[in-house]
Scaffold this motif. Sequence first.
Motif, short mmCIF file in Angstrom:
data_model
loop_
_atom_site.label_atom_id
_atom_site.label_comp_id
_atom_site.label_asym_id
_atom_site.label_seq_id
_atom_site.Cartn_x
_atom_site.Cartn_y
_atom_site.Cartn_z
N VAL A 164 0.83 -1.20 0.00
CA VAL A 164 0.00 0.00 0.00
C VAL A 164 0.86 1.25 0.00
O VAL A 164 1.89 1.32 0.65
N SER A 165 0.42 2.23 -0.79
CA SER A 165 1.04 3.56 -0.80
C SER A 165 -0.10 4.57 -0.78
O SER A 165 -1.27 4.19 -0.82
N MET A 166 0.22 5.84 -0.75
CA MET A 166 -0.82 6.86 -0.74
C MET A 166 -1.65 6.86 -2.02
O MET A 166 -2.79 7.30 -2.02
N GLN A 167 -1.10 6.35 -3.11
CA GLN A 167 -1.79 6.39 -4.40
C GLN A 167 -2.52 5.10 -4.76
O GLN A 167 -3.48 5.13 -5.53
N GLU A 168 -2.05 3.95 -4.26
CA GLU A 168 -2.60 2.68 -4.73
C GLU A 168 -2.43 1.58 -3.70
O GLU A 168 -1.69 1.72 -2.73
N ILE A 169 -3.13 0.48 -3.96
CA ILE A 169 -3.02 -0.71 -3.12
C ILE A 169 -2.99 -1.94 -4.00
O ILE A 169 -3.65 -1.99 -5.03
N GLN A 170 -2.15 -2.90 -3.63
CA GLN A 170 -2.07 -4.19 -4.30
C GLN A 170 -2.24 -5.27 -3.25
O GLN A 170 -1.63 -5.19 -2.18
N ILE A 171 -3.05 -6.26 -3.56
CA ILE A 171 -3.23 -7.42 -2.71
C ILE A 171 -2.65 -8.61 -3.47
O ILE A 171 -3.07 -8.88 -4.60
N LEU A 172 -1.68 -9.28 -2.89
CA LEU A 172 -1.05 -10.44 -3.51
C LEU A 172 -1.48 -11.67 -2.73
O LEU A 172 -1.08 -11.85 -1.57
N LEU A 173 -2.33 -12.50 -3.34
CA LEU A 173 -2.86 -13.68 -2.67
C LEU A 173 -1.95 -14.87 -2.94
O LEU A 173 -1.84 -15.34 -4.08
#
Length: 74
Positions: free
Chosen positions: A12-21
């Motif tokens: 997570v950053s201020m601009q985006e989020i990634q979820i890695l399953l």
Amino acid sequence: MVINFAQGKIVVSMQEIQILLSATGVSLYAMAEDIKLMRSALTLVADAGAVRWSIKLDSIEQFDDVASELGIDG
């Protein structure tokens, strides 16, 4: 910021989020403005029109870390 949780990793950053399953190899991505947080359910919800996903976090601490990094009140 990288947060480990039961299902994989959250980047997570201020601009985006990634979820890695980790179990499935699936990656979920959303811009910060498309994220809503549901504190009572410890859930992140991404809603960008036709694309929607949600993920439940393990703890209130993880929830608060994501909310803080995104600059969102949960």
